[in-house]
Design a protein around this motif. Structure first.
Motif, PDB file in Angstrom:
ATOM      1  N   ALA A   1      -7.672  24.620  29.331  1.00 28.94           N
ATOM      2  CA  ALA A   1      -8.918  23.868  29.473  1.00 28.94           C
ATOM      3  C   ALA A   1      -8.737  22.409  29.067  1.00 28.94           C
ATOM      4  N   LEU A   2      -7.807  22.147  28.144  1.00 32.65           N
ATOM      5  CA  LEU A   2      -7.535  20.773  27.742  1.00 32.65           C
ATOM      6  C   LEU A   2      -6.923  19.957  28.880  1.00 32.65           C
ATOM      7  N   LEU A   3      -6.413  20.654  29.901  1.00 33.13           N
ATOM      8  CA  LEU A   3      -5.915  19.971  31.100  1.00 33.13           C
ATOM      9  C   LEU A   3      -7.056  19.580  32.019  1.00 33.13           C
ATOM     10  N   GLY A   4      -8.267  19.998  31.665  1.00 31.29           N
ATOM     11  CA  GLY A   4      -9.437  19.732  32.486  1.00 31.29           C
ATOM     12  C   GLY A   4      -9.916  20.974  33.212  1.00 31.29           C
ATOM     13  N   LYS A   5     -10.974  20.813  33.970  1.00 35.68           N
ATOM     14  CA  LYS A   5     -11.537  21.933  34.719  1.00 35.68           C
ATOM     15  C   LYS A   5     -10.483  22.595  35.603  1.00 35.68           C
ATOM     16  N   GLU A   6      -9.651  21.782  36.228  1.00 39.69           N
ATOM     17  CA  GLU A   6      -8.645  22.313  37.140  1.00 39.69           C
ATOM     18  C   GLU A   6      -7.643  23.191  36.404  1.00 39.69           C
ATOM     19  N   GLY A   7      -7.258  22.799  35.207  1.00 40.48           N
ATOM     20  CA  GLY A   7      -6.325  23.603  34.419  1.00 40.48           C
ATOM     21  C   GLY A   7      -6.918  24.943  34.040  1.00 40.48           C
ATOM     22  N   ALA A   8      -8.187  24.933  33.617  1.00 41.08           N
ATOM     23  CA  ALA A   8      -8.858  26.185  33.252  1.00 41.08           C
ATOM     24  C   ALA A   8      -8.950  27.113  34.454  1.00 41.08           C
ATOM     25  N   MET A   9      -9.282  26.559  35.616  1.00 44.19           N
ATOM     26  CA  MET A   9      -9.415  27.376  36.810  1.00 44.19           C
ATOM     27  C   MET A   9      -8.070  27.877  37.298  1.00 44.19           C
ATOM     28  N   ALA A  10      -7.028  27.094  37.101  1.00 42.88           N
ATOM     29  CA  ALA A  10      -5.683  27.550  37.449  1.00 42.88           C
ATOM     30  C   ALA A  10      -5.304  28.760  36.597  1.00 42.88           C
ATOM     31  N   CYS A  11      -5.659  28.712  35.331  1.00 40.76           N
ATOM     32  CA  CYS A  11      -5.425  29.842  34.436  1.00 40.76           C
ATOM     33  C   CYS A  11      -6.198  31.062  34.916  1.00 40.76           C
ATOM     34  N   THR A  12      -7.448  30.857  35.294  1.00 42.39           N
ATOM     35  CA  THR A  12      -8.276  31.957  35.789  1.00 42.39           C
ATOM     36  C   THR A  12      -7.654  32.587  37.029  1.00 42.39           C
ATOM     37  N   VAL A  13      -7.208  31.768  37.960  1.00 41.07           N
ATOM     38  CA  VAL A  13      -6.589  32.294  39.182  1.00 41.07           C
ATOM     39  C   VAL A  13      -5.349  33.124  38.850  1.00 41.07           C
ATOM     40  N   ALA A  14      -4.496  32.586  37.994  1.00 42.03           N
ATOM     41  CA  ALA A  14      -3.256  33.275  37.646  1.00 42.03           C
ATOM     42  C   ALA A  14      -3.515  34.601  36.948  1.00 42.03           C
ATOM     43  N   VAL A  15      -4.403  34.588  35.958  1.00 42.05           N
ATOM     44  CA  VAL A  15      -4.677  35.794  35.183  1.00 42.05           C
ATOM     45  C   VAL A  15      -5.391  36.844  36.028  1.00 42.05           C
ATOM     46  N   GLU A  16      -6.414  36.430  36.746  1.00 43.97           N
ATOM     47  CA  GLU A  16      -7.194  37.395  37.520  1.00 43.97           C
ATOM     48  C   GLU A  16      -6.374  37.984  38.668  1.00 43.97           C
ATOM     49  N   GLU A  17      -5.497  37.211  39.249  1.00 42.48           N
ATOM     50  CA  GLU A  17      -4.619  37.734  40.294  1.00 42.48           C
ATOM     51  C   GLU A  17      -3.687  38.795  39.717  1.00 42.48           C
ATOM     52  N   SER A  18      -3.169  38.549  38.521  1.00 45.29           N
ATOM     53  CA  SER A  18      -2.287  39.518  37.865  1.00 45.29           C
ATOM     54  C   SER A  18      -3.038  40.797  37.522  1.00 45.29           C
ATOM     55  N   ILE A  19      -4.247  40.650  36.990  1.00 43.58           N
ATOM     56  CA  ILE A  19      -5.025  41.820  36.606  1.00 43.58           C
ATOM     57  C   ILE A  19      -5.417  42.639  37.836  1.00 43.58           C
ATOM     58  N   ALA A  20      -5.828  41.966  38.907  1.00 45.04           N
ATOM     59  CA  ALA A  20      -6.206  42.677  40.129  1.00 45.04           C
ATOM     60  C   ALA A  20      -5.014  43.440  40.699  1.00 45.04           C
ATOM     61  N   HIS A  21      -3.844  42.825  40.677  1.00 44.53           N
ATOM     62  CA  HIS A  21      -2.631  43.493  41.156  1.00 44.53           C
ATOM     63  C   HIS A  21      -2.328  44.723  40.297  1.00 44.53           C
ATOM     64  N   HIS A  22      -2.486  44.566  39.001  1.00 44.95           N
ATOM     65  CA  HIS A  22      -2.249  45.683  38.077  1.00 44.95           C
ATOM     66  C   HIS A  22      -3.245  46.811  38.323  1.00 44.95           C
ATOM     67  N   TYR A  23      -4.517  46.465  38.503  1.00 40.96           N
ATOM     68  CA  TYR A  23      -5.527  47.477  38.807  1.00 40.96           C
ATOM     69  C   TYR A  23      -5.206  48.194  40.124  1.00 40.96           C
ATOM     70  N   ASN A  24      -4.735  47.464  41.118  1.00 42.40           N
ATOM     71  CA  ASN A  24      -4.384  48.089  42.390  1.00 42.40           C
ATOM     72  C   ASN A  24      -3.263  49.114  42.207  1.00 42.40           C
ATOM     73  N   ASN A  25      -2.295  48.791  41.374  1.00 37.78           N
ATOM     74  CA  ASN A  25      -1.216  49.744  41.098  1.00 37.78           C
ATOM     75  C   ASN A  25      -1.756  51.007  40.434  1.00 37.78           C
ATOM     76  N   GLN A  26      -2.702  50.844  39.516  1.00 42.83           N
ATOM     77  CA  GLN A  26      -3.292  52.004  38.855  1.00 42.83           C
ATOM     78  C   GLN A  26      -4.096  52.848  39.840  1.00 42.83           C
ATOM     79  N   ILE A  27      -4.870  52.186  40.688  1.00 44.98           N
ATOM     80  CA  ILE A  27      -5.663  52.902  41.682  1.00 44.98           C
ATOM     81  C   ILE A  27      -4.744  53.710  42.596  1.00 44.98           C
ATOM     82  N   ARG A  28      -3.665  53.103  43.031  1.00 42.82           N
ATOM     83  CA  ARG A  28      -2.719  53.778  43.919  1.00 42.82           C
ATOM     84  C   ARG A  28      -2.127  55.010  43.227  1.00 42.82           C
TER      85      ARG A  28
END
Length: 217
Positions: free
Chosen positions: A127-154
């Motif tokens: 977030a100290l990188l600005g709004k863009e940095g915080a959102m980049a973190c959100t994209v990276a983390v949420e993409e990883s979590i969604a991928h992990h959830y998909n593996n569990q569902i499978r």
């Protein structure tokens, strides 16, 4: 036989009922009530369910700490309400996994204090990188979590979708909400963050390590 398997074989009552009363370590009688479920503890793979709930609880806890860190830095800015809305959903996710941990008698990872600090630091730092940095973190983390959830569902679908229906519905719902957060991050200029591609790879590498450790420890 593991401790979890032993507990499952010794306490075969159905979830959603009141367990028999037992003595606590201090000699007091206690009773335990589990949330409603169609599963009996002796018909599920204890090792698989323990691993899934433990790591998902840790992941949702870490996500909460990340959003807490972001709000500490950006809470009073124009993007604050957007972050708060995503954080509120993560709070609901964590609440549900707290309930499932009690229902299925799963212990949390011993790394919780570590994820507490690391999650907040990651959220605040990006977030100290600005709004863009915080959102980049959100994209990276949420993409990883969604991928992990998909593996569990499978994995659960391949084993027995009816037997694990309750857990599957929870994971599918949360997976969809994580993907919504991912898209929100992109809509709010995540890709404009400094060194976006490198930052995303580093965060996702950290997520992979966190998932591996939280499943096992």
């Amino acid at each position: 036989m593991s401790c979890a398997q032993l507990m499952g074989s010794c306490f075969p009552w159905r979830l959603g009922t009141v367990a028999p009363r037992h003595l606590s370590a201090y000699g007091r009688r206690i009773s335990v009530r589990f949330c409603s479920s169609g599963l009996t503890l002796d018909k599920i793979s204890r090792a698989a369910v323990d691993r899934i709930i433990r790591v998902d609880h840790a992941g949702e806890y870490g996500a909460n700490r990340i959003y807490a860190g972001q709000m500490a830095v950006l809470g009073r800015t124009s993007v604050g309400p957007v972050i708060q809305k995503m954080w509120d959903q993560e709070k609901d996710h964590l609440k549900k996994f707290n309930e499932l941990m009690v229902a299925y008698r799963v212990r949390p990872t011993i790394l919780m204090p570590f994820w507490n600090v690391v999650g907040f630091a990651l959220g605040a730092g990006t977030a100290l990188l600005g709004k863009e940095g915080a959102m980049a973190c959100t994209v990276a983390v949420e993409e990883s979590i969604a991928h992990h959830y998909n593996n569990q569902i499978r994995a659960l679908m391949e084993e027995d979708p009816e037997k694990y229906n309750e857990l599957l519905q929870v994971i599918k719902k949360f997976r969809d909400e994580e993907l919504e957060h991912h898209d929100i991050g992109l809509e709010h200029d995540a890709e404009l963050a400094p060194a976006y591609a490198v930052l995303k790879r580093l965060i996702q590498a950290g997520c992979s390590v966190a998932i591996y450790l939280s499943e096992r420890i």
